[in-house]
Design a protein around this motif. Structure first.
Motif, PDB file in Angstrom:
ATOM      1  N   GLY A 177       0.728  -1.387  -0.157  1.00  0.00           N
ATOM      2  CA  GLY A 177       0.068  -0.058  -0.208  1.00  0.00           C
ATOM      3  C   GLY A 177       0.955   1.298  -0.041  1.00  0.00           C
ATOM      4  N   LEU A 178       1.796   1.313   0.893  1.00  0.00           N
ATOM      5  CA  LEU A 178       2.772   2.642   0.802  1.00  0.00           C
ATOM      6  C   LEU A 178       3.583   2.683  -0.398  1.00  0.00           C
ATOM      7  CD1 LEU A 178       4.584   1.871   4.430  1.00  0.00           C
ATOM      8  CD2 LEU A 178       2.599   3.362   3.777  1.00  0.00           C
ATOM      9  N   VAL A 179       3.977   1.686  -1.091  1.00  0.00           N
ATOM     10  CA  VAL A 179       4.749   1.741  -2.435  1.00  0.00           C
ATOM     11  C   VAL A 179       3.634   2.041  -3.533  1.00  0.00           C
ATOM     12  CG1 VAL A 179       5.914   0.503  -4.116  1.00  0.00           C
ATOM     13  CG2 VAL A 179       6.557   0.367  -1.710  1.00  0.00           C
ATOM     14  N   LEU A 180       2.671   1.704  -3.676  1.00  0.00           N
ATOM     15  CA  LEU A 180       1.565   2.264  -4.694  1.00  0.00           C
ATOM     16  C   LEU A 180       1.183   3.498  -4.340  1.00  0.00           C
ATOM     17  CD1 LEU A 180      -0.193   0.934  -6.925  1.00  0.00           C
ATOM     18  CD2 LEU A 180      -2.008   0.301  -5.173  1.00  0.00           C
ATOM     19  N   ALA A 181       1.071   3.884  -3.046  1.00  0.00           N
ATOM     20  CA  ALA A 181       0.682   5.392  -2.842  1.00  0.00           C
ATOM     21  C   ALA A 181       1.888   6.439  -3.276  1.00  0.00           C
ATOM     22  CB  ALA A 181       0.357   5.511  -1.445  1.00  0.00           C
ATOM     23  N   LEU A 182       2.919   5.925  -2.884  1.00  0.00           N
ATOM     24  CA  LEU A 182       4.421   6.678  -3.099  1.00  0.00           C
ATOM     25  C   LEU A 182       4.449   6.851  -4.638  1.00  0.00           C
ATOM     26  CD1 LEU A 182       6.614   8.097  -2.128  1.00  0.00           C
ATOM     27  CD2 LEU A 182       7.925   6.112  -2.106  1.00  0.00           C
ATOM     28  N   LEU A 183       4.291   5.522  -5.364  1.00  0.00           N
ATOM     29  CA  LEU A 183       4.439   5.503  -6.689  1.00  0.00           C
ATOM     30  C   LEU A 183       3.443   6.498  -7.407  1.00  0.00           C
ATOM     31  CD1 LEU A 183       6.034   4.020  -8.806  1.00  0.00           C
ATOM     32  CD2 LEU A 183       4.272   2.332  -9.366  1.00  0.00           C
ATOM     33  N   THR A 184       2.337   6.242  -7.221  1.00  0.00           N
ATOM     34  CA  THR A 184       1.380   7.258  -8.063  1.00  0.00           C
ATOM     35  C   THR A 184       1.437   8.684  -7.687  1.00  0.00           C
ATOM     36  OG1 THR A 184      -0.324   6.732  -6.154  1.00  0.00           O
ATOM     37  CG2 THR A 184      -0.246   5.264  -7.964  1.00  0.00           C
ATOM     38  N   SER A 185       1.615   8.918  -6.388  1.00  0.00           N
ATOM     39  CA  SER A 185       1.933  10.224  -6.100  1.00  0.00           C
ATOM     40  C   SER A 185       2.984  11.049  -6.591  1.00  0.00           C
ATOM     41  CB  SER A 185       2.063  10.647  -4.675  1.00  0.00           C
ATOM     42  OG  SER A 185       3.138   9.925  -4.066  1.00  0.00           O
ATOM     43  N   MET A 186       4.015  10.417  -6.889  1.00  0.00           N
ATOM     44  CA  MET A 186       5.667  10.561  -7.511  1.00  0.00           C
ATOM     45  C   MET A 186       5.323  10.597  -8.910  1.00  0.00           C
ATOM     46  SD  MET A 186       7.174  11.874  -4.944  1.00  0.00           S
ATOM     47  CE  MET A 186       8.380  12.446  -5.808  1.00  0.00           C
ATOM     48  N   ILE A 187       4.556   9.948  -9.653  1.00  0.00           N
ATOM     49  CA  ILE A 187       4.398  10.068 -11.074  1.00  0.00           C
ATOM     50  C   ILE A 187       3.693  11.207 -11.394  1.00  0.00           C
ATOM     51  CG2 ILE A 187       3.052   8.955 -12.855  1.00  0.00           C
ATOM     52  CD1 ILE A 187       3.807   6.300 -11.911  1.00  0.00           C
ATOM     53  N   SER A 188       2.720  11.639 -10.439  1.00  0.00           N
ATOM     54  CA  SER A 188       1.857  12.886 -10.853  1.00  0.00           C
ATOM     55  C   SER A 188       2.834  14.047 -10.919  1.00  0.00           C
ATOM     56  CB  SER A 188       0.777  13.116  -9.852  1.00  0.00           C
ATOM     57  OG  SER A 188       1.321  13.507  -8.584  1.00  0.00           O
ATOM     58  N   THR A 189       3.830  14.139 -10.184  1.00  0.00           N
ATOM     59  CA  THR A 189       4.591  15.527 -10.196  1.00  0.00           C
ATOM     60  C   THR A 189       5.540  15.200 -11.387  1.00  0.00           C
ATOM     61  OG1 THR A 189       6.496  14.404  -8.999  1.00  0.00           O
ATOM     62  CG2 THR A 189       4.599  15.535  -7.651  1.00  0.00           C
ATOM     63  N   SER A 190       5.929  14.195 -12.141  1.00  0.00           N
ATOM     64  CA  SER A 190       6.731  14.257 -13.224  1.00  0.00           C
ATOM     65  C   SER A 190       5.888  14.034 -14.537  1.00  0.00           C
ATOM     66  CB  SER A 190       7.910  13.131 -13.008  1.00  0.00           C
ATOM     67  OG  SER A 190       7.169  11.963 -12.849  1.00  0.00           O
ATOM     68  N   VAL A 191       4.864  13.535 -14.412  1.00  0.00           N
ATOM     69  CA  VAL A 191       4.014  12.991 -15.755  1.00  0.00           C
ATOM     70  C   VAL A 191       3.486  14.240 -16.282  1.00  0.00           C
ATOM     71  CG1 VAL A 191       1.506  13.003 -14.361  1.00  0.00           C
ATOM     72  CG2 VAL A 191       2.248  11.367 -16.588  1.00  0.00           C
ATOM     73  N   VAL A 192       3.276  15.417 -15.869  1.00  0.00           N
ATOM     74  CA  VAL A 192       2.741  16.497 -16.263  1.00  0.00           C
ATOM     75  C   VAL A 192       3.705  17.032 -17.504  1.00  0.00           C
ATOM     76  CG1 VAL A 192       3.564  18.404 -14.794  1.00  0.00           C
ATOM     77  CG2 VAL A 192       1.411  18.701 -16.063  1.00  0.00           C
ATOM     78  N   GLY A 193       5.054  16.980 -17.351  1.00  0.00           N
ATOM     79  CA  GLY A 193       6.030  17.529 -18.209  1.00  0.00           C
ATOM     80  C   GLY A 193       5.752  17.412 -19.569  1.00  0.00           C
ATOM     81  N   THR A 194       5.484  16.267 -20.202  1.00  0.00           N
ATOM     82  CA  THR A 194       5.322  16.271 -21.551  1.00  0.00           C
ATOM     83  C   THR A 194       4.010  16.613 -21.900  1.00  0.00           C
ATOM     84  OG1 THR A 194       4.975  14.067 -21.014  1.00  0.00           O
ATOM     85  CG2 THR A 194       7.154  14.223 -21.620  1.00  0.00           C
ATOM     86  N   ALA A 195       3.053  16.713 -21.152  1.00  0.00           N
ATOM     87  CA  ALA A 195       1.505  17.375 -21.212  1.00  0.00           C
ATOM     88  C   ALA A 195       1.776  18.753 -21.493  1.00  0.00           C
ATOM     89  CB  ALA A 195       0.787  16.745 -20.376  1.00  0.00           C
ATOM     90  N   LEU A 196       2.436  19.472 -21.057  1.00  0.00           N
ATOM     91  CA  LEU A 196       2.389  21.104 -21.093  1.00  0.00           C
ATOM     92  C   LEU A 196       2.248  21.606 -22.270  1.00  0.00           C
ATOM     93  CD1 LEU A 196       5.437  22.172 -18.441  1.00  0.00           C
ATOM     94  CD2 LEU A 196       2.976  21.919 -18.049  1.00  0.00           C
TER      95      LEU A 196
END
Length: 528
Positions: A27-46
């Motif tokens: 549960g911890l890793v899944l939450a950490l993985l999804t939250s950290m992806i959210s901070t970097s995923v937007v770069g290519t979408a700008l």
């Protein structure tokens, strides 16, 4: 064992089996993985976001807002978990993250999106800090290595793969940029359910006294500093009243925080932490790791897309060797630490590898093949994998049990601060060197640049430049990147020296508590 401490009722502590820890860890890793992806995923979408919502002049805030709030909120989450419990605060951070992600996806203008991203960063700050705090509560340091490697891998992998996922989502006709935010929601919901069922921590009732003055001073001072680091050289010049004014405000508020923390009954960052040699040097090393990590990962995709002409998706695939190396190094080093009890060699070796990797990356040019790039980034991933979690483990092992949350949040804070410093410093170096190289080539050719020809625009805009200006930009950018990565070498070596100054304390275990502070009846060590 029954434990009692001031301001708390008597609670029962417990030990966790390997199977129970794995459930909690998932549960911890899944939450950490999804939250950290959210901070970097937007770069290519700008580019797609700007095309839909407009607001080109506010573009930098879309990426900067969550980094700002994530960094400044980290120490607060640690203290709140001391007062109101780890599980409750972790779940609250997860709820904040999910609601903010949905709001970001539903945004109809740039102001709404920036506001949602700022709140999203608050949730990410809580999840990244409290993941380590919870692991510190339920697992002794000697056993923590075998599990902490997975959280380190999740942090690194999510940071690296975010742009790849973002590129795929934006390129898919049936999705679109809004799904960069929606994709995290179902995964976060699953993590919430897993944590609710698996994590059983003692209920704590304390006389909750929040250090409001310290919270204001720390967050205000850090916010002013983060604004300078993230927007300096972009929204305003480094040599400007904005820089000096915000710098003075940051210094004044941080000075106030020292006074406030010395007087507070429940300080956000206890001053005694900064008399702990292990904490100080672990935090310094984490800061330097953050500089190289975020600096390299921010500008490496630009090299791949601008100089090598790759699409966002292909540039993400080129970093796969880094992901694999980071995962193997993080998990493997964690298991060895558990087996041997020795940890110092790993961050030492890791930071040397990071220095070597930055030196190798500085040699890249427009003719470098994909195999060379893949090997270089693999060395970087290997070095980072040996550093990320071991430094937090070392800081936790050297801290008193009641300082576990503050220590963990403090080290995470300095790593995030280092990331902001790295992006700002590397960006300033890149822009300065790029303009200088471009101007020199134009003078040598006796030519004048087209409108905005010397500015670093999007990869698509650069590809549309006429020759010889297109070639000038590519060559200038390659030379500028050489300087950027070369600067990373001494920074990594400073991290190496910080780790060298650390004393390798024996890792505590359930069977053998730390000799410097044996547990006694009434010790609040195991109360969350």
């Amino acid at each position: 064992m029954r434990q009692q401490c001031r301001g708390q009722r008597v609670t029962e502590t417990r030990s966790y089996s390997h199977r129970e820890i794995l459930k909690i860890l998932s549960g911890l890793v899944l939450a950490l993985l999804t939250s950290m992806i959210s901070t970097s995923v937007v770069g290519t979408a700008l580019p797609a976001i700007v095309g839909d919502l407009g607001g080109q002049d506010q573009l930098s805030w879309v990426a900067s807002a969550p980094l700002l709030t994530m960094t400044v909120s980290t120490p607060l989450w640690g203290k709140l978990s001391d007062l109101f419990g780890r599980k409750l605060m972790f779940q609250l951070a997860l709820v904040v993250f999910v609601l903010a992600s949905m709001a970001a996806g539903l945004s109809q203008n740039m102001a709404e999106l920036i506001s949602a991203r700022a709140v999203q960063g608050l949730g990410v700050g809580g999840l990244s800090a409290l993941t380590q705090v919870i692991l510190g509560d339920i697992i002794e340091p000697r056993e923590r290595g075998r599990y902490a490697g997975y959280t380190g891998a999740a942090f690194g992998v999510s940071t690296i793969t975010g742009p790849l996922i973002g590129g795929f989502i934006v390129d898919a006709d049936s999705l679109g940029w809004r799904w960069c935010f929606y994709v995290c929601v179902p995964l976060a919901a699953v993590a919430f359910v897993v944590i609710q069922k698996a994590l059983k921590l003692p209920r704590v009732r304390r006389d909750a006294r929040i250090d409001w003055l310290g919270a204001f001073a720390i967050t205000g001072g850090a916010s002013a500093l983060m604004i300078v680091l993230t927007l300096g050289g972009k929204q305003f010049a480094w040599n400007s009243p904005w820089t000096y004014g915000l710098g003075a405000l940051s210094a004044a508020l941080l000075a106030l925080s020292i006074v406030a923390e010395r007087r507070a009954r429940e300080p956000i960052l206890p001053p005694r932490l900064f008399t702990n040699r292990t904490f100080v040097f672990s935090a310094l090393a984490s800061l330097f790791v953050g500089v190289t990590l975020f600096g390299a990962l921010t500008f490496l995709p630009q090299y791949l897309q601008i100089v090598k002409g790759m699409s966002p998706t292909m540039s993400g695939l080129t970093t796969v060797p880094m992901v694999v190396a980071l995962f193997l190094a993080s998990v493997g080093s964690g298991r060895i630490v558990t087996g041997t009890g020795r940890w110092k060699v790993f961050p030492l070796a890791g930071l040397l590898l990071v220095a070597v990797a930055m030196l190798l990356l500085s040699g890249l040019n427009s003719n470098s093949g994909r195999l060379v790039v893949g090997l270089d980034v693999a060395v970087l991933g290997l070095g980072l994998g040996l550093c990320l979690q071991i430094l937090i483990l070392a800081a936790q092992n050297g801290a008193k049990r009641e300082d576990m949350a503050a220590t963990t949040a403090g080290v995470s804070f300095f790593r995030s601060l280092g990331g902001a410093m790295g992006v700002a410093a590397f960006g300033a170096i890149l822009t300065s060197r790029l303009n200088a190289e471009m101007a020199g080539m134009l003078r040598a050719a006796g030519a004048e640049a087209p409108v905005d020809g010397t500015r670093l625009g999007s990869p698509e805009a650069i590809r549309r430049l006429p020759e010889p200006f297109h070639g000038f930009v590519l060559e200038s950018f390659a030379r500028a990147m050489e300087t950027v990565f070369m600067v990373g070498v001494p920074i990594a070596l400073l991290g190496f020296l910080s780790v060298l100054a650390l004393k390798e304390l024996p890792l505590r275990s359930a069977a053998a508590p730390a000799k410097a502070r044996p547990l006694a009846e009434g010790d609040p060590a195991n109360v969350s």
